[in-house]
Design a protein around this motif. Structure first.
Motif, PDB file in Angstrom:
ATOM      1  N   MET A 192       0.669  -1.267  -0.090  1.00  0.00           N
ATOM      2  CA  MET A 192       0.024   0.096   0.020  1.00  0.00           C
ATOM      3  C   MET A 192       0.788   1.371  -0.086  1.00  0.00           C
ATOM      4  SD  MET A 192      -3.384  -0.330   0.040  1.00  0.00           S
ATOM      5  CE  MET A 192      -3.993   0.854   1.043  1.00  0.00           C
ATOM      6  N   ARG A 193       2.027   1.346   0.716  1.00  0.00           N
ATOM      7  CA  ARG A 193       2.727   2.550   0.837  1.00  0.00           C
ATOM      8  C   ARG A 193       4.240   2.653   0.137  1.00  0.00           C
ATOM      9  NH1 ARG A 193       3.047   3.074   7.286  1.00  0.00           N
ATOM     10  NH2 ARG A 193       4.034   5.018   6.593  1.00  0.00           N
ATOM     11  N   THR A 194       4.308   1.500  -0.637  1.00  0.00           N
ATOM     12  CA  THR A 194       5.514   1.810  -1.302  1.00  0.00           C
ATOM     13  C   THR A 194       5.094   2.620  -2.978  1.00  0.00           C
ATOM     14  OG1 THR A 194       6.437  -0.480  -0.772  1.00  0.00           O
ATOM     15  CG2 THR A 194       7.177   0.442  -2.837  1.00  0.00           C
ATOM     16  N   GLU A 195       5.602   3.791  -2.816  1.00  0.00           N
ATOM     17  CA  GLU A 195       5.216   4.651  -3.830  1.00  0.00           C
ATOM     18  C   GLU A 195       5.794   4.327  -5.061  1.00  0.00           C
ATOM     19  OE1 GLU A 195       5.245   9.480  -4.118  1.00  0.00           O
ATOM     20  OE2 GLU A 195       7.145   8.532  -3.308  1.00  0.00           O
ATOM     21  N   GLN A 196       6.713   3.369  -5.266  1.00  0.00           N
ATOM     22  CA  GLN A 196       6.892   3.238  -6.710  1.00  0.00           C
ATOM     23  C   GLN A 196       6.175   2.225  -7.505  1.00  0.00           C
ATOM     24  OE1 GLN A 196       8.838   3.411  -4.172  1.00  0.00           O
ATOM     25  NE2 GLN A 196      11.034   3.672  -4.491  1.00  0.00           N
ATOM     26  N   ILE A 197       5.408   1.539  -6.482  1.00  0.00           N
ATOM     27  CA  ILE A 197       4.496   0.441  -7.269  1.00  0.00           C
ATOM     28  C   ILE A 197       3.446   1.141  -7.973  1.00  0.00           C
ATOM     29  CG2 ILE A 197       2.737  -1.301  -6.494  1.00  0.00           C
ATOM     30  CD1 ILE A 197       4.451  -2.291  -4.224  1.00  0.00           C
ATOM     31  N   ALA A 198       2.805   2.500  -7.475  1.00  0.00           N
ATOM     32  CA  ALA A 198       1.729   2.860  -8.302  1.00  0.00           C
ATOM     33  C   ALA A 198       2.024   3.463  -9.531  1.00  0.00           C
ATOM     34  CB  ALA A 198       1.349   3.930  -7.356  1.00  0.00           C
ATOM     35  N   PHE A 199       3.506   3.532 -10.058  1.00  0.00           N
ATOM     36  CA  PHE A 199       3.885   4.121 -11.433  1.00  0.00           C
ATOM     37  C   PHE A 199       4.084   3.207 -12.359  1.00  0.00           C
ATOM     38  CE2 PHE A 199       4.946   7.102  -8.129  1.00  0.00           C
ATOM     39  CZ  PHE A 199       4.275   8.105  -8.519  1.00  0.00           C
ATOM     40  N   HIS A 200       3.896   1.658 -11.930  1.00  0.00           N
ATOM     41  CA  HIS A 200       4.177   0.769 -13.010  1.00  0.00           C
ATOM     42  C   HIS A 200       2.906  -0.438 -13.389  1.00  0.00           C
ATOM     43  CE1 HIS A 200       7.857   1.865 -11.323  1.00  0.00           C
ATOM     44  NE2 HIS A 200       8.547   1.014 -12.456  1.00  0.00           N
ATOM     45  N   ASN A 201       2.884  -0.660 -14.506  1.00  0.00           N
ATOM     46  CA  ASN A 201       2.029  -1.416 -15.059  1.00  0.00           C
ATOM     47  C   ASN A 201       2.327  -3.233 -14.812  1.00  0.00           C
ATOM     48  OD1 ASN A 201       0.449   0.624 -15.639  1.00  0.00           O
ATOM     49  ND2 ASN A 201       1.537   0.601 -17.719  1.00  0.00           N
ATOM     50  N   PHE A 202       1.465  -3.980 -14.851  1.00  0.00           N
ATOM     51  CA  PHE A 202       1.778  -5.389 -15.009  1.00  0.00           C
ATOM     52  C   PHE A 202       0.680  -6.236 -15.820  1.00  0.00           C
ATOM     53  CE2 PHE A 202       1.800  -9.661 -12.958  1.00  0.00           C
ATOM     54  CZ  PHE A 202       3.133 -10.126 -13.456  1.00  0.00           C
ATOM     55  N   LEU A 203       1.068  -6.906 -16.788  1.00  0.00           N
ATOM     56  CA  LEU A 203       0.137  -7.621 -17.559  1.00  0.00           C
ATOM     57  C   LEU A 203      -1.047  -6.630 -18.242  1.00  0.00           C
ATOM     58  CD1 LEU A 203      -0.801 -10.857 -15.468  1.00  0.00           C
ATOM     59  CD2 LEU A 203       0.737 -10.448 -17.438  1.00  0.00           C
ATOM     60  N   TRP A 204      -2.230  -6.515 -18.015  1.00  0.00           N
ATOM     61  CA  TRP A 204      -3.202  -5.711 -18.495  1.00  0.00           C
ATOM     62  C   TRP A 204      -3.466  -4.446 -17.568  1.00  0.00           C
ATOM     63  CZ3 TRP A 204      -4.565 -10.322 -16.283  1.00  0.00           C
ATOM     64  CH2 TRP A 204      -5.528 -10.192 -15.441  1.00  0.00           C
ATOM     65  N   PHE A 205      -3.117  -4.526 -16.406  1.00  0.00           N
ATOM     66  CA  PHE A 205      -3.561  -3.641 -15.377  1.00  0.00           C
ATOM     67  C   PHE A 205      -2.609  -2.593 -14.905  1.00  0.00           C
ATOM     68  CE2 PHE A 205      -3.026  -7.555 -13.540  1.00  0.00           C
ATOM     69  CZ  PHE A 205      -2.075  -7.272 -12.335  1.00  0.00           C
ATOM     70  N   ASP A 206      -2.876  -1.459 -14.382  1.00  0.00           N
ATOM     71  CA  ASP A 206      -2.108  -0.465 -13.871  1.00  0.00           C
ATOM     72  C   ASP A 206      -1.897  -0.810 -12.251  1.00  0.00           C
ATOM     73  OD1 ASP A 206      -0.944   1.681 -12.656  1.00  0.00           O
ATOM     74  OD2 ASP A 206      -2.150   3.172 -13.664  1.00  0.00           O
ATOM     75  N   LEU A 207      -0.814  -1.037 -11.821  1.00  0.00           N
ATOM     76  CA  LEU A 207      -0.714  -1.439 -10.206  1.00  0.00           C
ATOM     77  C   LEU A 207      -1.434  -0.471  -9.296  1.00  0.00           C
ATOM     78  CD1 LEU A 207       2.879  -3.019 -10.596  1.00  0.00           C
ATOM     79  CD2 LEU A 207       0.504  -4.517 -10.128  1.00  0.00           C
ATOM     80  N   GLY A 208      -1.297   0.695  -9.699  1.00  0.00           N
ATOM     81  CA  GLY A 208      -1.684   1.839  -8.859  1.00  0.00           C
ATOM     82  C   GLY A 208      -3.057   2.077  -9.169  1.00  0.00           C
ATOM     83  N   ASN A 209      -3.704   1.728  -9.802  1.00  0.00           N
ATOM     84  CA  ASN A 209      -5.399   1.818  -9.897  1.00  0.00           C
ATOM     85  C   ASN A 209      -6.021   0.445 -10.123  1.00  0.00           C
ATOM     86  OD1 ASN A 209      -5.377   4.870 -10.426  1.00  0.00           O
ATOM     87  ND2 ASN A 209      -4.197   4.351 -12.254  1.00  0.00           N
ATOM     88  N   PRO A 210      -7.486   0.730  -9.681  1.00  0.00           N
ATOM     89  CA  PRO A 210      -8.088  -0.607  -9.771  1.00  0.00           C
ATOM     90  C   PRO A 210      -8.281  -1.235 -11.173  1.00  0.00           C
ATOM     91  CG  PRO A 210      -9.504   1.182  -8.655  1.00  0.00           C
ATOM     92  CD  PRO A 210      -8.112   1.635  -9.219  1.00  0.00           C
ATOM     93  N   ASP A 211      -8.635  -2.578 -11.306  1.00  0.00           N
ATOM     94  CA  ASP A 211      -8.506  -3.138 -12.531  1.00  0.00           C
ATOM     95  C   ASP A 211      -9.591  -2.966 -13.131  1.00  0.00           C
ATOM     96  OD1 ASP A 211      -8.561  -5.088 -14.386  1.00  0.00           O
ATOM     97  OD2 ASP A 211      -8.593  -6.952 -13.229  1.00  0.00           O
ATOM     98  N   PRO A 212      -9.342  -2.189 -14.405  1.00  0.00           N
ATOM     99  CA  PRO A 212     -10.554  -1.668 -15.359  1.00  0.00           C
ATOM    100  C   PRO A 212     -11.527  -2.818 -15.686  1.00  0.00           C
ATOM    101  CG  PRO A 212      -8.565  -1.792 -16.585  1.00  0.00           C
ATOM    102  CD  PRO A 212      -8.068  -1.979 -15.050  1.00  0.00           C
ATOM    103  N   LEU A 213     -11.042  -4.245 -15.791  1.00  0.00           N
ATOM    104  CA  LEU A 213     -11.998  -5.186 -16.167  1.00  0.00           C
ATOM    105  C   LEU A 213     -12.494  -5.963 -15.130  1.00  0.00           C
ATOM    106  CD1 LEU A 213      -9.499  -6.866 -19.055  1.00  0.00           C
ATOM    107  CD2 LEU A 213     -11.524  -5.124 -19.190  1.00  0.00           C
TER     108      LEU A 213
END
Length: 246
Positions: free
Chosen positions: A145-166
């Motif tokens: 939750m609190r590692t700031e770098q995670i929010a700026f990266h993607n993985f597979l089809w989703f953005d790690l810092g945002n909810p899964d759009p699908l």
């Protein structure tokens, strides 16, 4: 199961917290959350900045590190289950007497402890490993939750810092949570079995509104626990059932 409940409730009621760094003060932050955050960052850097893969690998590593404690807890649970018929007979024996005479309650407790000693069972042995696992898993949760770098990266089809759009990750997290609890339902009483249906719903609701990194963590953790439960609980119960038939 308790860990899953606490993490879900924390997720649903979480508030925005400052990013975790080596300068963050507090015993909990400095000695628990930050080391987990550092580990995630280190693994991500090893794998070309893939924070999604880092979450997957660190989740598995943490689960493997906790595996001996989990096995000890399950061993204690099985031992108590073996004694359950004798414990129920003992409780039935003193059922009426304990309501009228408190001394009978003490006598029942003495006989119960004698039963534990006779079979070499420690009723607290199943609880102690949980108290070790809980802070580790909670620290890992807050590290994500609190590692700031995670929010700026993607993985597979989703953005790690945002909810899964699908909404796929929250649904998979809910489904795997249900399967995980279902596999251990034989060890739960009637009230706890209700959580088998409540927990997946809570996970899905939390996953829809929280960063995908957390849903990824839940999915990987659940898949690990499902595999672990199959080899340490389900197969053991199947073998016992076969022996009882013979």
């Amino acid at each position: 199961m308790i860990i899953g409940i606490l993490l879900t409730l924390t997720a649903c009621g979480s508030v925005e917290q400052a990013p975790i760094t080596s300068e963050t003060q507090g015993i909990w932050n400095h000695f628990f959350v930050y080391p987990m955050s550092w580990l995630i960052i280190y693994v991500a850097e090893v794998f070309n900045g893939s924070y999604g893969l880092a979450i997957v690998l660190v989740t598995i590593a943490v689960r493997l590190a906790l595996l001996p404690l989990v096995l000890k807890q399950q061993k204690s649970t099985r031992a108590l289950q073996t004694l359950r018929p004798e414990m129920e007979k003992l409780q039935q024996k003193y059922k009426e007497a304990t309501k009228k005479d408190p001394k009978k309650q003490q006598e029942m407790q003495k006989e119960l402890f004698a039963l534990y000693q006779q079979h070499g069972v420690n009723p607290m042995a199943g609880c102690l490993p949980l108290f070790v696992q809980l802070p580790v898993m909670m620290a890992f949760y807050f590290a994500i939750m609190r590692t700031e770098q995670i929010a700026f990266h993607n993985f597979l089809w989703f953005d790690l810092g945002n909810p899964d759009p699908l909404y796929l990750l929250p649904l998979v997290a809910g489904a795997t949570t249900f399967l995980q609890v279902k596999m251990t339902s034989s060890q739960l009483n009637g009230q706890m079995k209700m959580m088998m249906y409540m927990m997946p719903i809570m996970i899905i609701i939390a996953g829809i509104s929280l960063p995908s990194a957390l849903s990824l963590y839940w999915v990987v953790g659940n898949l690990f626990m499902i595999t672990q439960t199959y080899f340490t609980v389900t197969r053991f119960e199947q073998q016992e059932a076969q022996v009882s038939k013979v």
